[in-house]
Design a protein around this motif. Structure first.
Motif, PDB file in Angstrom:
ATOM      1  N   UNK A 151       0.820  -1.207   0.000  1.00  0.00           N
ATOM      2  CA  UNK A 151       0.000   0.000   0.000  1.00  0.00           C
ATOM      3  C   UNK A 151       0.863   1.270   0.000  1.00  0.00           C
ATOM      4  N   UNK A 152       1.992   1.196   0.689  1.00  0.00           N
ATOM      5  CA  UNK A 152       2.898   2.347   0.775  1.00  0.00           C
ATOM      6  C   UNK A 152       3.880   2.361  -0.396  1.00  0.00           C
ATOM      7  N   UNK A 153       4.152   1.155  -0.925  1.00  0.00           N
ATOM      8  CA  UNK A 153       5.193   1.021  -1.938  1.00  0.00           C
ATOM      9  C   UNK A 153       4.555   0.913  -3.324  1.00  0.00           C
ATOM     10  N   UNK A 154       3.747   1.958  -3.645  1.00  0.00           N
ATOM     11  CA  UNK A 154       3.181   2.086  -4.987  1.00  0.00           C
ATOM     12  C   UNK A 154       2.317   0.918  -5.441  1.00  0.00           C
ATOM     13  N   UNK A 155       1.675   0.201  -4.516  1.00  0.00           N
ATOM     14  CA  UNK A 155       0.824  -0.956  -4.847  1.00  0.00           C
ATOM     15  C   UNK A 155       1.617  -1.976  -5.670  1.00  0.00           C
ATOM     16  N   UNK A 156       2.852  -2.156  -5.277  1.00  0.00           N
ATOM     17  CA  UNK A 156       3.784  -3.005  -6.030  1.00  0.00           C
ATOM     18  C   UNK A 156       3.271  -4.438  -6.130  1.00  0.00           C
ATOM     19  N   UNK A 157       3.307  -4.943  -7.342  1.00  0.00           N
ATOM     20  CA  UNK A 157       2.919  -6.332  -7.591  1.00  0.00           C
ATOM     21  C   UNK A 157       4.064  -6.978  -8.371  1.00  0.00           C
ATOM     22  N   UNK A 158       4.765  -7.933  -7.762  1.00  0.00           N
ATOM     23  CA  UNK A 158       5.964  -8.487  -8.417  1.00  0.00           C
ATOM     24  C   UNK A 158       5.651  -9.142  -9.751  1.00  0.00           C
ATOM     25  N   UNK A 159       4.397  -9.547  -9.927  1.00  0.00           N
ATOM     26  CA  UNK A 159       4.059 -10.268 -11.168  1.00  0.00           C
ATOM     27  C   UNK A 159       3.856  -9.335 -12.352  1.00  0.00           C
ATOM     28  N   UNK A 165       8.719   2.100  -9.123  1.00  0.00           N
ATOM     29  CA  UNK A 165       7.618   2.283  -8.178  1.00  0.00           C
ATOM     30  C   UNK A 165       7.357   3.778  -8.012  1.00  0.00           C
ATOM     31  N   UNK A 166       6.103   4.189  -8.252  1.00  0.00           N
ATOM     32  CA  UNK A 166       5.768   5.615  -8.137  1.00  0.00           C
ATOM     33  C   UNK A 166       5.347   5.947  -6.714  1.00  0.00           C
ATOM     34  N   UNK A 226      16.383  -8.334 -11.052  1.00  0.00           N
ATOM     35  CA  UNK A 226      15.508  -7.153 -11.086  1.00  0.00           C
ATOM     36  C   UNK A 226      16.082  -6.039 -10.224  1.00  0.00           C
ATOM     37  N   UNK A 227      15.939  -4.835 -10.731  1.00  0.00           N
ATOM     38  CA  UNK A 227      16.462  -3.677 -10.011  1.00  0.00           C
ATOM     39  C   UNK A 227      15.298  -2.700  -9.826  1.00  0.00           C
ATOM     40  N   UNK A 228      14.690  -2.750  -8.654  1.00  0.00           N
ATOM     41  CA  UNK A 228      13.516  -1.911  -8.379  1.00  0.00           C
ATOM     42  C   UNK A 228      13.984  -0.513  -7.972  1.00  0.00           C
ATOM     43  N   UNK A 229      13.381   0.503  -8.601  1.00  0.00           N
ATOM     44  CA  UNK A 229      13.731   1.884  -8.237  1.00  0.00           C
ATOM     45  C   UNK A 229      12.463   2.640  -7.844  1.00  0.00           C
ATOM     46  N   UNK A 230      12.647   3.738  -7.123  1.00  0.00           N
ATOM     47  CA  UNK A 230      11.490   4.560  -6.770  1.00  0.00           C
ATOM     48  C   UNK A 230      11.557   5.887  -7.531  1.00  0.00           C
ATOM     49  N   UNK A 231      10.403   6.347  -7.981  1.00  0.00           N
ATOM     50  CA  UNK A 231      10.348   7.616  -8.703  1.00  0.00           C
ATOM     51  C   UNK A 231       9.336   8.526  -8.006  1.00  0.00           C
ATOM     52  N   UNK A 232       9.770   9.721  -7.677  1.00  0.00           N
ATOM     53  CA  UNK A 232       8.865  10.661  -7.020  1.00  0.00           C
ATOM     54  C   UNK A 232       8.066  11.399  -8.086  1.00  0.00           C
ATOM     55  N   UNK A 233       6.736  11.348  -7.967  1.00  0.00           N
ATOM     56  CA  UNK A 233       5.869  11.985  -8.959  1.00  0.00           C
ATOM     57  C   UNK A 233       4.908  12.948  -8.259  1.00  0.00           C
ATOM     58  N   UNK A 234       4.156  13.705  -9.055  1.00  0.00           N
ATOM     59  CA  UNK A 234       3.170  14.625  -8.465  1.00  0.00           C
ATOM     60  C   UNK A 234       1.956  13.804  -8.003  1.00  0.00           C
TER      61      UNK A 234
END
Ligand SMILES: NC(=O)c1ccc[n+]([C@@H]2O[C@H](COP(=O)([O-])OP(=O)(O)OC[C@H]3O[C@@H](n4cnc5c(N)ncnc54)[C@H](OP(=O)(O)O)[C@@H]3O)[C@@H](O)[C@H]2O)c1
Length: 309
Positions: A151-159, A165-166, A226-234
């Motif tokens: 819920x906090x991590x951009x609704x991340x779904x590994x599949x 991750x936004x 896999x290399x997961x990154x976070x991107x800050x968006x509006x």
């Protein structure tokens, strides 16, 4: 003899509080108040405790459910509808007052006293009402469930195979804590003979983690390279991108959680939980591994939806 009434025992937190409390006090001292139309859990039924019907939306049912008890656990009502949530908590507090409960324990949340997070506002209103009720109370600010990380991590779904991750703010840290540890700590607080009267306690994890660090841990756990990154968006971009996964009604207020993170509201660490448990807390890495394994094997389907109520 102290008589305990527990609400919320069919739920994720309440079931764990029950499981631990019954190891600490005799079953004959526990009464479970159940709303769930399917009734109590098998664990509660087979424990031999008394089971009564109690619905926050039916105050008369609470009078009979709470009657004769000394200590009442109110597990907060699971909803993002502010007024409904506060109304239900007030119903439970008023019923407790009517039937002469001596001590209320309320499961609040770990955000700050002056939180800007929408999800905390019903807790703050309830805390205020409880403090002004004249009843002895203990407010237990439960830390952020490790299990609620998607819920906090951009609704991340590994599949989905998306490695970006936004989020709305990248530097805020969260002191995650798993539900098993919270259930055990909360039960120990409730069972304590003296102490915690009219206090606000924080049960937190012991290691605040930023989203950048979180992404690194997820990358290490996931199979493949896999290399997961976070991107800050509006906020608008965040809402637009997640509309398929969640409703606008959830996403807009949920955005305020990141404003709270920016204010370091979830970084606070309190040693209380570790002291109560007398052992190390479960690291977020273990919960992450378990949940990602389950999600990749389909067993964790709906992990996000579970918390987005
Ligand atoms: N700390 C965190 O990170 C975090 C994360 C997610 C959620 N939460 C919040 O923490 C609280 C507990 O979480 P949870 O995961 O245990 O939630 P949950 O699994 O959804 O269980 C909540 C409980 O709410 C009770 N309930 C629902 N409607 C009711 C009604 N009309 N009257 C009386 N009880 C009612 C149910 O009690 P019965 O057993 O009586 O049916 C249920 O067991 C919720 O408010 C939830 O929103 C916290």
């Amino acid at each position: 003899m102290t008589r305990y009434i527990l609400t919320g025992t069919t739920g994720a937190l309440g079931s764990r509080i029950f499981r631990n409390l019954i190891r600490l006090v005799p079953a004959s001292d526990i009464v479970v108040s159940v709303y769930n139309p399917s009734g109590a859990t098998e664990e509660v039924k087979s424990s031999g405790v008394e089971i009564r019907k109690g619905d926050f939306e039916d105050p008369a049912s609470l009078d009979s459910a709470f009657a004769g008890a000394d200590k009442l656990l109110i597990v907060s009502y699971p909803s993002i509808a502010h007024e409904l949530r506060v109304r239900n908590h007030i119903s439970a507090i008023d019923a407790a007052k009517r039937v002469g409960i001596k001590h209320i324990y309320y499961t609040s949340l770990a955000f700050a006293d002056d939180s800007v997070a929408a999800v905390m506002q019903a807790h703050l209103d309830t805390e205020k009402y409880l403090k002004e009720s004249g009843l002895t109370c203990t407010i237990i600010r439960e830390g952020i469930y490790s299990e609620s990380w998607p819920l906090y991590f951009g609704f991340f779904d590994p599949k989905e195979g998306k490695d970006e991750v936004l989020i709305l703010y990248s530097d805020g840290k969260i002191a995650w804590v798993c539900r098993d540890d919270l259930g055990e700590g909360t039960a120990k607080i409730i069972a304590a003979d003296v102490g915690y009267e009219n206090q606000t306690l924080l049960l937190s994890g012991d290691k605040p983690i930023s989203f950048v660090e979180f992404a690194r841990i997820v990358s290490q756990i996931l199979p493949g390279d896999r290399h997961i990154t976070v991107k800050v968006v509006s906020e608008d971009e965040y809402v637009k991108n997640n509309l398929g996964k969640q409703s606008k009604e959830l996403l807009r207020p949920w955005s305020t959680t990141y404003k709270a993170l920016e204010r370091a509201e979830l970084e606070k660490v309190d040693p209380l939980l570790k002291t109560l448990l007398g052992r190390e807390l479960r690291p977020i890495e273990e919960t992450l591994k378990e949940m990602l394994d389950a999600q990749l094997g389909d067993g964790g389907k709906g992990a996000t939806a579970r918390y987005a109520k």
